[in-house]
Design an enzyme around this catalytic site. Structure first.
Site, PDB file in Angstrom:
ATOM      1  N   GLY A  50      -0.132  62.886 -11.971  1.00 18.24           N
ATOM      2  CA  GLY A  50      -0.708  63.575 -10.863  1.00 18.24           C
ATOM      3  C   GLY A  50      -1.744  64.542 -11.260  1.00 18.24           C
ATOM      4  O   GLY A  50      -1.621  65.010 -12.612  1.00 18.24           O
ATOM      5  N   THR A  51      -2.562  64.954 -10.430  1.00 20.11           N
ATOM      6  CA  THR A  51      -3.437  65.892 -10.647  1.00 20.11           C
ATOM      7  C   THR A  51      -3.500  67.290 -10.191  1.00 20.11           C
ATOM      8  O   THR A  51      -2.707  68.179 -10.718  1.00 20.11           O
ATOM      9  CB  THR A  51      -4.858  65.258 -10.659  1.00 20.11           C
ATOM     10  OG1 THR A  51      -4.888  64.379  -9.340  1.00 20.11           O
ATOM     11  CG2 THR A  51      -5.057  64.180 -11.635  1.00 20.11           C
ATOM     12  N   THR A  52      -4.579  67.410  -9.284  1.00 23.36           N
ATOM     13  CA  THR A  52      -4.666  69.027  -8.883  1.00 23.36           C
ATOM     14  C   THR A  52      -3.846  69.483  -7.785  1.00 23.36           C
ATOM     15  O   THR A  52      -3.766  68.834  -6.668  1.00 23.36           O
ATOM     16  CB  THR A  52      -6.091  69.073  -8.539  1.00 23.36           C
ATOM     17  OG1 THR A  52      -6.944  68.292  -9.640  1.00 23.36           O
ATOM     18  CG2 THR A  52      -6.544  70.548  -8.478  1.00 23.36           C
ATOM     19  N   ASP A  67      -4.046  67.235  -3.641  1.00 19.88           N
ATOM     20  CA  ASP A  67      -4.888  65.973  -3.566  1.00 19.88           C
ATOM     21  C   ASP A  67      -3.711  64.886  -3.525  1.00 19.88           C
ATOM     22  O   ASP A  67      -2.641  64.958  -4.012  1.00 19.88           O
ATOM     23  CB  ASP A  67      -6.125  65.767  -4.639  1.00 19.88           C
ATOM     24  CG  ASP A  67      -5.395  65.353  -5.804  1.00 19.88           C
ATOM     25  OD1 ASP A  67      -4.457  66.082  -6.294  1.00 19.88           O
ATOM     26  OD2 ASP A  67      -6.162  64.404  -6.337  1.00 19.88           O
ATOM     27  N   ALA A 225     -10.229  62.353 -11.885  1.00 22.52           N
ATOM     28  CA  ALA A 225      -8.651  62.012 -11.870  1.00 22.52           C
ATOM     29  C   ALA A 225      -8.358  62.830 -10.297  1.00 22.52           C
ATOM     30  O   ALA A 225      -7.077  62.410  -9.856  1.00 22.52           O
ATOM     31  CB  ALA A 225      -7.928  62.580 -12.849  1.00 22.52           C
TER      32      ALA A 225
END
Lengths: 275, 280
Positions: A50-52, A67, A225
């Site tokens: 998972g990113t931000t 996101d 990403a």
């Protein structure tokens, strides 16, 4: 689930002890806990990440947004994953890192808070929740050293103070209170830079939602990403507000309106600076 | 000089244990559990605000008990652990009152035979269904016997006269207001400590409901002005409000303060990937 002979509740159930679900599971059936599983030695493996996640405070509360993208190397593993979770009526967790382990930790944390609420008959204090999450991250250190790290961002409404508060973590379980705004994940550098310029004291809830969406836009602009606004698929960021009304997910219509406005404003002005 | 007998017949042993447990339970005030049109209501005479006789176990399951507090509190905590562990390792919908009642029955049964003293408790495990026909009420006694009850259960000291009265006066589809008024009137006739009719006020009562119409966690305690209104014959209030109390804080108690709040996460599912309602 193991049962004692004859279907009787095993002694661990009837033992007087803590009101922590994690402690109970650790005593009764530790294999259910993510960090109690032995891992084969070896190199790291590819798993979705998972990113931000960003959080933005406003007068009387805090907004958390994430996101929807999960990546596996250069592949988009999932484009509509939820990474922001309400953990009880007044708190939320956003996760960056190995998605599978992070989601398991969030589920455990959700049960932990509800379990405490039912056994004690009262809500846990916000700092108590932040510390419980810290100890879960700390116990995940072994997995983190093998590349399966989880870095959450925790935000909640403090019932005693009447304000929103933000807590960030590192992989060793260090818990730090953040002020005004914060971000975690691969796009967080750009998101934090964005929030420095767009956040100002005295924002209201809608203003904070706008700041969060702008920050996610800027993160997606520079970090591959992080998922950007996906107008064709109508996938919007997950946004939850935490204030005296509790944890409320902002509706798709509301978020769609804000995202569309941000995208329109950036047309011909991709940095979003004053024209 | 008396001596310990070498042989005690199993019949005598069981009878002694049962008498012992029954005596302990009979000392306490009664608890009434009864169905109403929109759920299941729990009414106990209990002046304490902190030491509960009725509690939440899981989304649609509640627990009520009479007898020794430390023993049933022990069982309540075990039930919450059972339900939470099951919901965590399977799914929330896989936690059922029947499974919990079986686990309690085995536990009470084993303790009754093997331990030096049986539990002096009687408990009810109730699960509210989507319709009144799907409601489940299980009554468990000190020796581990289980009874699947329909409509209403009375436990405690003077259960029999109340049970008798309920069999005549309770009927399916009562409103919450009528059900509570009936239960409170009958509890006031509890023969323990005098035969005079006592008027029980909201301060002496512990009242809770499993409200069929709420999503996810359905258990709510009822207190304050709302309880007074429900018990009053002149007031038109006959059911709990559909929204929780306004104001920040725990929302497991309904007092009637219902200026509209936001959507509570109590009402969302906890599967992290499906935490929002489908139509959101």
């Amino acid at each position: 689930m193991t049962a004692a002979p004859g279907g009787r509740l095993p002694p661990a159930y009837l033992a007087a002890g803590s009101s922590s679900f994690t402690d109970f599971v650790a005593a009764h059936d530790p294999s259910l806990l993510p960090h109690r599983r032995p891992l084969p030695p070896g190199t790291s493996l590819d798993a979705p990440h998972g990113t931000t996640i960003v959080t933005v405070s406003f007068d009387g509360g805090v907004v958390m947004a994430g996101d929807r993208r999960a990546t596996m190397g250069n592949i988009i593993a999932n484009r509509d994953m939820e990474k922001v979770f309400a953990t009880d009526e007044y708190s939320a967790v956003g996760i960056a890192g190995t998605a599978g382990i992070a989601i398991e930790l969030v589920r455990l944390f959700q049960v932990e808070l509800e379990h405490y609420e039912k056994i004690e008959g009262t809500l846990m204090s916000l700092e108590g929740k932040a510390n419980r999450l810290a100890s879960m991250i700390r116990s995940n250190l072994g997995l983190a050293m093998q590349g399966l790290s989880v870095v959450p961002l925790f935000a909640g409404y403090d019932l005693q103070r009447g304000t929103g508060r933000i807590f960030s973590y590192d992989v060793t379980g260090g818990c730090y209170e953040e002020h005004d705004h914060h971000g975690v994940g691969s796009g967080s550098l750009f998101a934090r830079g964005s929030m420095k310029k767009t956040w100002r004291p005295g924002l209201d809830r809608d203003g904070a939602v706008r700041v969060a969406v702008e920050a996610l836009y800027d993160a997606a602009d520079d970090d591959s990403a992080t998922g950007g606004p996906d107008l064709s698929r109508r996938i919007w960021p997950t946004i939850v507000s935490l204030d005296a009304d509790g944890a409320v997910f902002r509706s798709d219509e509301e978020v769609a309106g804000v995202v569309t406005a941000v995208v329109a404003e950036r047309e011909g002005n991709p940095g979003g600076g004053p024209r | 000089m008396t001596s310990m007998p070498f042989y005690v017949s199993p019949e005598q042993l069981m009878k002694d244990r049962a008498d012992f447990a029954r005596k302990g339970i009979a000392r306490g005030r009664s608890v009434v559990v009864l169905g109403y049109d929109h759920g299941i209501a729990f009414v106990a005479e209990n002046p304490s605000r902190a030491l509960h006789k009725v509690s939440e176990i899981y989304d649609r399951i509640a627990f009520a008990a009479v007898g020794k507090y430390n023993e049933f509190e022990n069982l309540r905590v075990a039930g919450v652990r059972y339900a939470d562990l099951r919901g965590y390792s399977y799914d929330r919908s896989d936690v059922t009152a029947r499974g919990l009642a079986n686990a309690y029955a085995q536990t009470l049964g084993t303790v009754f035979i093997q331990e030096s003293k049986p539990y002096e408790v009687e408990i009810v495990v109730a699960e509210v269904g989507t319709t009144a026909e799907e409601d489940q009420i299980y009554r468990l006694t000190y020796d581990g016997s289980v009874a699947d009850e329909h409509g209403y259960v009375v436990m405690g000291g003077a259960a029999e006269p109340i049970d008798q009265a309920l069999s005549e006066r309770w009927h399916p589809g009562m409103t919450l207001g009528d059900a509570l008024t009936l239960a409170v009137e009958l509890l006031g006739k509890d023969g323990n400590g005098g035969d005079a009719d006592r008027q029980l006020g909201p301060a002496q009562l512990e009242v809770a409901v499993l409200d069929r119409n709420r999503p996810r966690r359905t258990f709510r305690r009822i207190a304050g002005p709302l309880l007074e209104r429900l018990l009053s014959r002149d007031d038109p209030t006959s059911d709990v409000p559909t929204v929780d109390d306004a104001g920040p804080g725990p929302h497991d108690v309904l007092t009637g303060d219902t200026s509209v709040t936001g959507d509570s996460t109590r009402e969302a599912a906890t599967n992290p990937q499906t935490q929002r309602p489908e139509d959101a």
